[in-house]
Design a protein around this motif. Structure first.
Motif, PDB file in Angstrom:
ATOM      1  N   SER B  41       0.832  -1.206   0.000  1.00  0.00           N
ATOM      2  CA  SER B  41       0.000   0.000   0.000  1.00  0.00           C
ATOM      3  C   SER B  41       0.859   1.246   0.000  1.00  0.00           C
ATOM      4  O   SER B  41       0.555   2.235  -0.682  1.00  0.00           O
ATOM      5  CB  SER B  41      -0.904   0.022   1.230  1.00  0.00           C
ATOM      6  OG  SER B  41      -1.791  -1.061   1.196  1.00  0.00           O
ATOM      7  N   GLN B  82      -7.034   1.249   0.017  1.00  0.00           N
ATOM      8  CA  GLN B  82      -7.469  -0.010   0.626  1.00  0.00           C
ATOM      9  C   GLN B  82      -8.704   0.192   1.500  1.00  0.00           C
ATOM     10  O   GLN B  82      -9.656  -0.560   1.446  1.00  0.00           O
ATOM     11  CB  GLN B  82      -6.302  -0.531   1.462  1.00  0.00           C
ATOM     12  CG  GLN B  82      -6.525  -1.864   2.107  1.00  0.00           C
ATOM     13  CD  GLN B  82      -5.213  -2.377   2.712  1.00  0.00           C
ATOM     14  OE1 GLN B  82      -4.161  -1.761   2.564  1.00  0.00           O
ATOM     15  NE2 GLN B  82      -5.279  -3.496   3.382  1.00  0.00           N
ATOM     16  N   ASP B 160      -5.915  -0.595  -4.624  1.00  0.00           N
ATOM     17  CA  ASP B 160      -5.361  -1.299  -3.473  1.00  0.00           C
ATOM     18  C   ASP B 160      -6.405  -2.256  -2.902  1.00  0.00           C
ATOM     19  O   ASP B 160      -7.393  -1.820  -2.309  1.00  0.00           O
ATOM     20  CB  ASP B 160      -4.921  -0.278  -2.413  1.00  0.00           C
ATOM     21  CG  ASP B 160      -3.994  -0.905  -1.381  1.00  0.00           C
ATOM     22  OD1 ASP B 160      -3.873  -2.140  -1.359  1.00  0.00           O
ATOM     23  OD2 ASP B 160      -3.399  -0.144  -0.597  1.00  0.00           O
ATOM     24  N   GLU B 161      -6.200  -3.507  -3.116  1.00  0.00           N
ATOM     25  CA  GLU B 161      -7.126  -4.552  -2.677  1.00  0.00           C
ATOM     26  C   GLU B 161      -8.583  -4.256  -3.039  1.00  0.00           C
ATOM     27  O   GLU B 161      -9.443  -4.146  -2.170  1.00  0.00           O
ATOM     28  CB  GLU B 161      -6.993  -4.777  -1.165  1.00  0.00           C
ATOM     29  CG  GLU B 161      -5.622  -5.335  -0.820  1.00  0.00           C
ATOM     30  CD  GLU B 161      -5.488  -5.705   0.647  1.00  0.00           C
ATOM     31  OE1 GLU B 161      -6.508  -6.093   1.247  1.00  0.00           O
ATOM     32  OE2 GLU B 161      -4.386  -5.606   1.181  1.00  0.00           O
TER      33      GLU B 161
HETATM   34 MG    MG Z   1      -2.131  -2.634   2.187  1.00  0.00          MG
END
Ligand code: MG
Ligand code: ATP
Lengths: 319, 252
Positions: B41, B82, B160-161
């Motif tokens: 991240s 995220q 991010d994810e």
């Molecule tokens: Mg992360």
């Protein structure tokens, strides 16, 4: 949703007319075509200025609250709960002590400098606290405001200015006369600028990273918002005095129905703020007629109940 | 093209991103994988100028990202973090519309409206476009955020994810949309993934990170190997070919 506008605008008009006809000097609807010169005087010098200042203060304070809640990302932050108002009052005291001959505009500038500094200090505190509970934050703000308020009282006491300060402590439109409220017109362009910035304020409310991703100059937008808030708060306190909770409850009520996109909610917040303040003023004028209950008291009482309701509704919602 | 040159980020004395260099090819999907705390991240946030780096350079089409005009960059690169704890009451459509802000500054044109419609369509959000975000489930919210990024229509998309909170069907759907964005529209996509199988099946390149360092980077089939994964995750992972996909069996 448009229905609401259709309701609020006539309500505002009716309340405005009522407001002009209520008062110690009797004035009835049938007099309107044959006003005595005394009645004309009353209307022009007292009733209309009072009406205009209530509307401007109602609009200004609720829009200020809306902007603060958006920028601080906390529904319980407002000029009352962030030290903005208390700081402005300290500014007024300083202006009274050091610049005896200050014009209203100069007083406003000093009040503004203090309220913007106070608000920035609060925002810094907000940045630093790790414990971002939505109810804890405004409590910090109230404490901060009380500290500033105590300093103001202490200095005023030392200098025999308590009497002079009290008129800024409790909002009251009874003292508004032609020539003593015009400073409030400064809030008109400020509210218009807020509306132009509506998209930007909304994006800033989603956080710095979100704002940056969308190419927004986050700091510029936040600072613009805080300057607008501090200016409006200062002019309202200087002309009408402190009106607590308005900037807190009105935006919260509107948010429930219209969401937080300021392009939608700002006009509505402005309108409801004016209606609410005007209604409170009328109640204050008739409840112990021919005397008046200061509007700050009415709004404070009604507002604190609504505030409690909002807090409890929120806790119920979270659990 | 994104060039990352010798980038380092320090928190205190620890380098959470430690002299990382790589080139992210245009028009492809590149996945970052690695254990919690590997620095994925952080690296993504540095590339998207959300956080400042201590050393090194990030060049996007030859320009240092931290020196690029913020407004211009918003039309070129988008990032979805995220965790998005937005507690602003907006409708799905309003949120997605903000994806057009870099272009329209709030005054939406017909083209903007079309882009918003198609982003909503891509994420299958038509039925809830007028719902407030706080009335949605975690996964529905996540899809709304992704729709906003799609509406932003940037050449570079960093996620991010993005599969956080999503069920299998919608995870697959999003990966397929990303694939189309790369293959048909030539978008460059960088994505952090925890499920190595999604990385294996849908990405062109994989970068494996651990303790702030790149363990290995390369085309997908060079990374999805027992030896590499062991080094990254400390796990002995069996890999099988099923329907021309390399699937990692990591449950036992
Ligand atoms: Mg992360
Ligand atoms: N603001 C911060 N201050 C101090 N340390 C931080 C900060 N942000 C991240 N770190 C540390 O940097 C390291 C890398 O964090 P990062 O969020 O990049 O990991 P990640 O690979 O994305 O992990 P995950 O898979 O859990 O999301 C972690 O050890 C984390 O503790």
């Amino acid at each position: 949703m448009t229905v609401k506008f259709k309701v609020l605008i006539p309500v505002l008009i009716i309340l405005s007319i009522l407001s002009i006809f209520i008062g110690v000097v009797p004035l009835s609807f049938t007099d309107i075509f044959q006003l005595t010169s005394q009645q004309q005087q009353i209307i022009l010098v007292s009733r209309i200025p009072r009406l205009i200042s209530i509307i401007l203060a109602g609009v200004g304070l609720s829009v200020s609250g809306l902007i603060m809640q958006q920028l601080s990302r906390n529904k319980f932050v407002s000029p009352t709960t962030a030290g903005t108002m208390d700081s402005a009052r300290l500014g007024i005291l300083v202006a009274m002590m050091f610049f005896h001959q200050a014009t209203p505009l100069e007083r406003m500038l000093v009040a503004f400098l203090f309220s913007i500094s106070g608000t920035l200090i609060f925002m810094k505190i907000l940045d630093k606290v790790k414990f971002k509970d939505p109810i804890f934050i405004p409590l910090v703000g109230l404490m901060f405001g009380n500290i500033v308020g105590s300093i103001t009282t202490f200095i005023a006491y030392q200098n025999d200015l308590i009497q002079n300060m009290s008129s800024w402590l409790q909002g009251n439109f009874a003292l508004i006369l032609e020539g003593r409220y015009e400073l409030l017109y400064i809030s008109v362009p400020l509210v218009i600028v807020s509306y132009i910035f509506a998209h930007r304020f909304t994006i800033a409310g989603m956080g710095e990273d979100f704002a940056k991703n969308l190419g927004l100059n986050y700091n510029l937008v936040v600072n613009t918002g805080l300057i607008i808030v501090a200016l409006i708060t200062s002019v309202v306190i200087l002309t009408a005095g402190t009106i607590p909770f308005l900037g807190l409850i009105i935006p919260n009520i509107v948010s429930m129905y219209r969401g937080d996109h300021l392009k939608n909610s700002l006009p509505f917040t402005a309108l409801l703020g004016a209606v609410f303040l005007l209604a409170s003023d009328i109640i204050g004028r008739v409840i112990i007629f021919p005397y008046e209950v200061a509007i700050g008291v009415i709004v404070g009482v009604v507002g604190s109940f609504i505030f409690l309701y909002l807090v409890m509704r929120r806790s119920a919602y979270e659990s | 093209m994104v060039k990352i040159k010798d980038v380092t980020k320090l928190y205190g004395d620890t380098a959470v991103v430690d002299h990382v260099s790589m080139t992210i090819p245009k028009g492809k999907i590149t996945s970052f994988i690695g254990p919690n705390g590997a620095g994925k991240s952080t690296l993504l946030s540095i590339v998207s100028r959300l956080i400042a780096k201590d050393e090194g350079e990030v060049l996007i089409d030859g320009e240092e990202v931290s020196a690029t005009n913020n407004k211009a960059l918003a039309k070129k690169l988008s990032i979805l973090k995220q965790a998005n704890d937005i507690n602003v009451r907006l409708t799905v459509r309003q949120l997605v519309s903000f994806g057009r802000f870099p272009y329209s500054q709030g005054r939406l044109t017909d083209i903007d409206e079309k882009m918003i419609d198609s982003a909503i369509h891509y994420m299958e959000l038509e039925t809830m476009e007028n719902k407030f975000l706080d009335q949605l489930s975690g996964g529905q919210k996540q899809r709304a955020y992704i729709a906003m990024v799609i509406a932003q229509d940037t050449e570079y998309i960093l996620l991010d994810e993005p599969l956080n909170n999503l069920d299998m069907k919608h995870s697959v759907q999003i990966m397929k949309v990303l694939r189309r964005l790369a293959d048909e529209l030539g978008k460059t996509i960088v994505i952090v993934l925890h499920d190595v199988n999604f990385a294996s099946v849908y990405s062109d390149y994989i970068v494996a990170l651990r303790d702030g360092k790149v363990i290995k980077k390369g085309p997908t089939d060079e990374i999805i190997r027992n030896g590499v994964l062991k080094e990254v995750y400390d796990m002995d992972i069996k890999i099988q070919d099923i329907d021309q996909c390399r699937i990692c069996l990591y449950f036992s």
